[in-house]
Each structure stands twice: as C-alpha cells, then as structure tokens.
Motif scaffolding. Structure first.
Motif, PDB file in Angstrom:
ATOM      1  N   SER A  17       4.886   0.009  -3.146  1.00 53.99           N
ATOM      2  CA  SER A  17       4.260  -0.994  -4.076  1.00 53.99           C
ATOM      3  C   SER A  17       3.655  -2.574  -3.069  1.00 53.99           C
ATOM      4  N   ILE A  18       2.615  -2.450  -3.128  1.00 54.58           N
ATOM      5  CA  ILE A  18       1.993  -3.743  -2.515  1.00 54.58           C
ATOM      6  C   ILE A  18       3.077  -4.638  -3.274  1.00 54.58           C
ATOM      7  N   ARG A  53       2.878   2.021 -12.608  1.00 56.33           N
ATOM      8  CA  ARG A  53       4.437   2.192 -11.344  1.00 56.33           C
ATOM      9  C   ARG A  53       4.026   2.134  -9.579  1.00 56.33           C
ATOM     10  N   GLY A  54       2.996   1.295  -9.326  1.00 51.30           N
ATOM     11  CA  GLY A  54       3.031   1.183  -7.404  1.00 51.30           C
ATOM     12  C   GLY A  54       1.300   2.244  -7.444  1.00 51.30           C
ATOM     13  N   VAL A  55       2.185   2.610  -5.917  1.00 48.59           N
ATOM     14  CA  VAL A  55       0.701   3.049  -5.570  1.00 48.59           C
ATOM     15  C   VAL A  55       0.919   4.297  -4.882  1.00 48.59           C
ATOM     16  N   LEU A  57      -0.875   7.075  -1.761  1.00 54.66           N
ATOM     17  CA  LEU A  57      -1.667   8.022  -0.990  1.00 54.66           C
ATOM     18  C   LEU A  57      -3.040   8.116  -1.288  1.00 54.66           C
ATOM     19  N   THR A  58      -4.046   8.001  -0.840  1.00 48.49           N
ATOM     20  CA  THR A  58      -5.275   9.734  -1.239  1.00 48.49           C
ATOM     21  C   THR A  58      -5.128  10.873  -0.076  1.00 48.49           C
ATOM     22  N   LYS A  59      -5.994  11.622  -0.291  1.00 45.59           N
ATOM     23  CA  LYS A  59      -5.779  12.516   1.322  1.00 45.59           C
ATOM     24  C   LYS A  59      -5.887  12.003   2.163  1.00 45.59           C
ATOM     25  N   GLU A  60      -6.975  11.100   1.975  1.00 41.45           N
ATOM     26  CA  GLU A  60      -7.914   9.911   3.593  1.00 41.45           C
ATOM     27  C   GLU A  60      -6.445   9.771   4.064  1.00 41.45           C
ATOM     28  N   GLY A  61      -5.847   8.979   2.997  1.00 43.47           N
ATOM     29  CA  GLY A  61      -4.547   7.153   2.765  1.00 43.47           C
ATOM     30  C   GLY A  61      -3.437   8.139   3.703  1.00 43.47           C
ATOM     31  N   ILE A  62      -3.058   9.624   3.490  1.00 43.56           N
ATOM     32  CA  ILE A  62      -2.100  10.684   3.927  1.00 43.56           C
ATOM     33  C   ILE A  62      -2.303  10.267   5.420  1.00 43.56           C
TER      34      ILE A  62
END
Length: 300
Positions: A17-18, A53-55, A57-62
């Motif tokens: 989480s941030i 519940r937090g964050v 990752l998107t596909k690009e984020g991975i």
C-alpha cells in the motif's frame, strides 16, 4: 524519470500500500502519491489500481516494477560494495545443489587460503542462479538443465548476456533408500511409485525451470503426496524414514556420493540432464574460479 521514483514503485509494491510505503520511506502519503502520479504521467501508463485494501499493479505496472526492481537491486549492490569495502578476495559461486560442487569448492578453499579471503557457496534454483550472476552478485553459477529445458534456457541466457559451458551429462533417475524393497529393482515404472511420498528438493522444483514438466513427461502427475525439502539433511532423512522416492539428476562422473541411496533408471526413454557453468559474456574469470572449474572437470 528519477531513481527515487523507481525506488518508490518497488517499495509500494512490496509494502502492499502507499500508506505503508510512505512510512518506510519517511515521506508523507500525499507526497508519495504525487510522485507516483508524476511518473505515470511521464511514461503515459497507469501503474496502480487504487482500492480500499491497498493498490494492485496494472499489466503495465508489472512490467515497470520488474525493471525498477533490477535498477534498485543493482544500485544497492553497488552501494554496498563501494561503502562497505568488501574484499576483492571474495569468491562466491551459485549452484543448484549438485553433489559434485562441494568437493571442488573445498579444494579452492584449501589452495587459496591466504588472509582476507572469503568463500561462499550459495544454493538456489536455476532462475535465481541466473539472476544473481546477471546482477554480479556471484562470480559464476553451476546449474543442471534437462533436454526439455534447453531451448528456453538458451534464450533466457542470451537475453541476460550470459553464456554457458557443459561440464557433465547425466539423466533423471529415482533416488530410493537402500532399506526399501523398491531399491532392489533394476528399473522403475511409474506404477511402482504409486502411494509413495515424492520427496522434492525445493531448488529443483521451483521457479520457471522447475522439473514439474519433466514429471508430466514421465507420467508422474498422479503423485499427490509430496514433501518439499530445503536442506540436504532433510532430503536424506525423509528418504530414510518414509516410504518414499525422489527424482533427481544422476551424473556420469567418477565421484561417488550418497552411496546409501540407490539410483534407479526409469523404464522407457530417459530424460537427459546436463550440468553447465554459466558466466557473463566476454568476462575474464579470476584464477580462483578457473581453478574451481578445473577441479570440477577432474570428476569427468
């Protein structure tokens, strides 16, 4: 794009989480969120999906996370070497636990025993060995691979700017303690193994080069009782105390190891295995590493 932004991405992913990442990084949450937003705008991709519940990752984020992780890991390794004055006489070898590695490694320790030498032999799976070599955490890596893994492994090494040299060949065999009736067989059929516990070495059954595919090729997907071991003593004890078996590479070499374990071939077509040394392309190996490889080749 700045290094700190990449570091922030890695910390957010690994903290979950941030808000947790902000505490670790000693930043305010709004400041950290702003840094992430700036990076997303700069590269034109959304990296995280924010939720209660937090964050995630998107596909690009991975993809960005994996690149960021490599940069941060390499930076930390370089910082450690420069600031902690790590000895130039540190010899570190990564291995998947092949039994012939240790005797050759000990010979290096005997010969290069001057003051201020540090020797380390690290056991990990094939994927981890390659990653550690690519990030210069180890001098060389010694790994086994099957005939079914070769194409994938070869391409993986090319992408990492690494190369390999064959040392031994062998095949997958069944390890059985000599106290069990199964050890008297000349060859093993899959039916012989039904109902027994499959003892697995974690380093051979984890990562992208796991032996799971080879097990399917041998028709052993029926094995639903398994014991995963992380230490050689646990591996040996499990085979001795449980009605069990293991699948492991058997090398064509002149060094006898684990003589109390019977090595029985499979009936039918064997799956060949090669053990190879991996190094970085165009790198001149140190004399200690060359001596280690010479000792290995003595067992051929």
């Amino acid at each position: 794009m700045e290094y700190n932004q990449l570091k922030y991405i890695v910390e957010i992913v690994e903290s979950g989480s941030i808000s947790k990442a902000a505490q670790v990084l000693f930043l305010s949450q709004p400041n950290l969120s702003s840094q992430v937003t700036q990076l997303e705008k700069e590269i034109g991709r959304q990296l995280f999906i924010r939720g209660n519940r937090g964050v995630t990752l998107t596909k690009e984020g991975i993809e960005v996370y994996h690149y960021a992780k490599q940069v941060v890991s390499q930076f930390e390794l370089t910082k450690q070497k420069l600031l902690n004055h790590i000895s130039e006489n540190k010899i570190k070898i990564a291995s998947c636990g092949c039994e012939v590695i240790e005797p050759a490694f000990f010979e290096v320790c005997k010969v290069f025993n001057q003051m201020n030498y540090e020797f380390e032999l690290e056991y990990c799976n094939i994927e981890q060995c390659i990653e550690k070599l690519g990030s210069q955490e180890v001098d060389v890596a010694v790994i086994p691979y099957t005939s079914l893994q070769y194409k994938k492994l070869d391409q993986f090494l090319i992408n990492k700017n690494l190369c390999m040299q064959e040392i031994f060949t062998g095949e997958l065999k069944v390890h059985v303690s000599e106290q069990w009736e199964l050890s008297k067989k000349a060859k093993i059929n899959k039916g012989d193994l039904r109902g027994l516990v499959h003892v697995k070495k974690n380093i051979l059954f984890s990562g992208m080069f796991s032996l799971d595919y080879e097990m399917r090729q041998l028709g052993m997907e029926f094995c639903n009782k398994s014991l995963v071991t992380h230490q050689i003593k646990t591996y040996e004890a499990a085979l001795a105390h449980l009605p069990s078996f293991a699948i492991t590479p058997e090398w064509h070499c002149n060094l006898e190891v684990n003589s109390y374990l019977k090595r029985i071939p499979f009936a039918g077509n064997p799956i060949s295995v090669t053990i190879a040394v991996i190094k970085r392309n165009n790198e001149v190996l140190r004399k200690e590493v060359l001596y280690f490889l010479e000792q290995l080749k003595r067992y051929k």
